[in-house]
Design a protein around this motif. Sequence first.
Motif, PDB file in Angstrom:
ATOM      1  N   UNK A 190       5.606  18.106 -38.427  1.00 57.28           N
ATOM      2  CA  UNK A 190       4.566  19.100 -38.620  1.00 57.28           C
ATOM      3  C   UNK A 190       3.206  18.528 -38.260  1.00 57.28           C
ATOM      4  N   UNK A 191       2.150  19.260 -38.591  1.00 56.34           N
ATOM      5  CA  UNK A 191       0.810  18.780 -38.280  1.00 56.34           C
ATOM      6  C   UNK A 191       0.398  17.701 -39.285  1.00 56.34           C
ATOM      7  N   UNK A 192      -0.738  17.050 -39.025  1.00 55.88           N
ATOM      8  CA  UNK A 192      -1.157  15.986 -39.922  1.00 55.88           C
ATOM      9  C   UNK A 192      -2.565  15.503 -39.651  1.00 55.88           C
ATOM     10  N   UNK A 193      -3.118  14.808 -40.650  1.00 50.35           N
ATOM     11  CA  UNK A 193      -4.457  14.227 -40.593  1.00 50.35           C
ATOM     12  C   UNK A 193      -4.346  12.722 -40.695  1.00 50.35           C
ATOM     13  N   UNK A 194      -5.096  12.006 -39.860  1.00 53.93           N
ATOM     14  CA  UNK A 194      -5.049  10.555 -39.823  1.00 53.93           C
ATOM     15  C   UNK A 194      -6.449   9.980 -40.028  1.00 53.93           C
ATOM     16  N   UNK A 195      -6.783   9.493 -41.226  1.00 56.32           N
ATOM     17  CA  UNK A 195      -8.100   8.884 -41.453  1.00 56.32           C
ATOM     18  C   UNK A 195      -8.192   7.521 -40.772  1.00 56.32           C
ATOM     19  N   UNK A 221      -0.342   9.955 -40.361  1.00 51.71           N
ATOM     20  CA  UNK A 221       0.009  11.125 -41.179  1.00 51.71           C
ATOM     21  C   UNK A 221       1.452  11.040 -41.672  1.00 51.71           C
ATOM     22  N   UNK A 222       1.723  11.699 -42.774  1.00 51.03           N
ATOM     23  CA  UNK A 222       3.074  11.672 -43.347  1.00 51.03           C
ATOM     24  C   UNK A 222       4.112  12.174 -42.360  1.00 51.03           C
ATOM     25  N   UNK A 228      11.986   9.133 -37.616  1.00 51.61           N
ATOM     26  CA  UNK A 228      12.897   7.993 -37.405  1.00 51.61           C
ATOM     27  C   UNK A 228      12.495   7.128 -36.216  1.00 51.61           C
ATOM     28  N   UNK A 229      11.508   7.571 -35.417  1.00 56.34           N
ATOM     29  CA  UNK A 229      11.004   6.764 -34.308  1.00 56.34           C
ATOM     30  C   UNK A 229       9.973   5.735 -34.770  1.00 56.34           C
ATOM     31  N   UNK A 230       9.476   5.865 -36.002  1.00 54.99           N
ATOM     32  CA  UNK A 230       8.341   5.086 -36.478  1.00 54.99           C
ATOM     33  C   UNK A 230       8.790   4.080 -37.536  1.00 54.99           C
ATOM     34  N   UNK A 231       8.190   2.881 -37.503  1.00 55.96           N
ATOM     35  CA  UNK A 231       8.569   1.870 -38.490  1.00 55.96           C
ATOM     36  C   UNK A 231       7.367   1.266 -39.214  1.00 55.96           C
ATOM     37  N   UNK A 232       6.235   1.987 -39.264  1.00 59.25           N
ATOM     38  CA  UNK A 232       5.085   1.495 -40.002  1.00 59.25           C
ATOM     39  C   UNK A 232       4.254   2.670 -40.519  1.00 59.25           C
ATOM     40  N   UNK A 233       3.339   2.380 -41.436  1.00 61.08           N
ATOM     41  CA  UNK A 233       2.513   3.414 -42.053  1.00 61.08           C
ATOM     42  C   UNK A 233       1.106   3.487 -41.473  1.00 61.08           C
ATOM     43  N   UNK A 234       0.738   2.479 -40.669  1.00 66.40           N
ATOM     44  CA  UNK A 234      -0.626   2.419 -40.178  1.00 66.40           C
ATOM     45  C   UNK A 234      -0.647   1.979 -38.720  1.00 66.40           C
ATOM     46  N   UNK A 235      -1.855   1.890 -38.177  1.00 71.04           N
ATOM     47  CA  UNK A 235      -2.010   1.522 -36.786  1.00 71.04           C
ATOM     48  C   UNK A 235      -3.308   0.742 -36.615  1.00 71.04           C
ATOM     49  N   UNK A 236      -3.300  -0.267 -35.751  1.00 69.61           N
ATOM     50  CA  UNK A 236      -4.484  -1.085 -35.519  1.00 69.61           C
ATOM     51  C   UNK A 236      -4.652  -1.321 -34.025  1.00 69.61           C
ATOM     52  N   UNK A 237      -5.901  -1.261 -33.543  1.00 72.62           N
ATOM     53  CA  UNK A 237      -6.197  -1.547 -32.145  1.00 72.62           C
ATOM     54  C   UNK A 237      -7.500  -2.329 -32.054  1.00 72.62           C
ATOM     55  N   UNK A 238      -7.543  -3.279 -31.135  1.00 77.49           N
ATOM     56  CA  UNK A 238      -8.728  -4.100 -30.904  1.00 77.49           C
ATOM     57  C   UNK A 238      -9.003  -4.163 -29.415  1.00 77.49           C
ATOM     58  N   UNK A 239     -10.236  -3.849 -29.035  1.00 77.20           N
ATOM     59  CA  UNK A 239     -10.649  -3.925 -27.644  1.00 77.20           C
ATOM     60  C   UNK A 239     -11.773  -4.946 -27.505  1.00 77.20           C
ATOM     61  N   UNK A 240     -11.671  -5.824 -26.518  1.00 78.05           N
ATOM     62  CA  UNK A 240     -12.751  -6.747 -26.179  1.00 78.05           C
ATOM     63  C   UNK A 240     -13.006  -6.655 -24.675  1.00 78.05           C
TER      64      UNK A 240
END
Length: 246
Positions: A190-195, A221-222, A228-240
Amino acid sequence: MIIKKNFLIAAALFASSSAMAGEFSLGAGAVFNESPYKGYNKNTTAVPLISYEGNSFYIRQATGGWILWKDNKNEISLTASWMPLHFDPDDNDDARMKRLDERKASAFLGGAYYRHERWGSLKVAVSGDVMDESGGLVGEVSYFHPVRMARLTLIPSAGVFYSDASYNDYYYGVSGSESRRSGLNQYSAGDGWSPYVGLTARYQLTQSLFLTASAVYSVLPADVKNSPMIDRDDSFALLTGVSWRF
């Protein structure tokens, strides 16, 4: 260059670090990201860094905007963005994920509103998939506040991304035929919000040469993290990267 597997990178990195009016900069950088998809290892990808601010047009990394109206505090624009989220089963190390269908990146058209005050800037944006890969709709509400020092500018930011059911289901859902092939459970998202929270640092080495680093952390988002494609609750990205101001 497509930035794979992380839907926040193009939307958030450098989004709040635009140039001054009439300024154009070009450079190169590297993105490190932790993919939420199963079967992907941490990876680094080379990316171009592009920024331009004009009276009627801008380029802010992966988004171009045509300014409809602007004054000292407000800006309304039409936008065209490249949303780089992409799933290629051939690049995946998980045997079950390899049996899923490919999910392609897409172009989005929409609009954005900025409100600038002394205490910071607010952004509200919404756009839809014009290539009809997902047929989805995404949006953003965010706050950022540049803190300028002698040669260094810091830009902390915080906000929330919205993605509708069509977008989430295309990138994170598992159809019945995919479930039978892969052994993963069938799933409709379904839809979702990602802070998210972010920080950009821009350091001026010379009159024209700049170093930039930008990091974004988000909570999925929940309806995404339950896939079943996802194995984590969060996401991190770093650009330099490094860029040259013309």
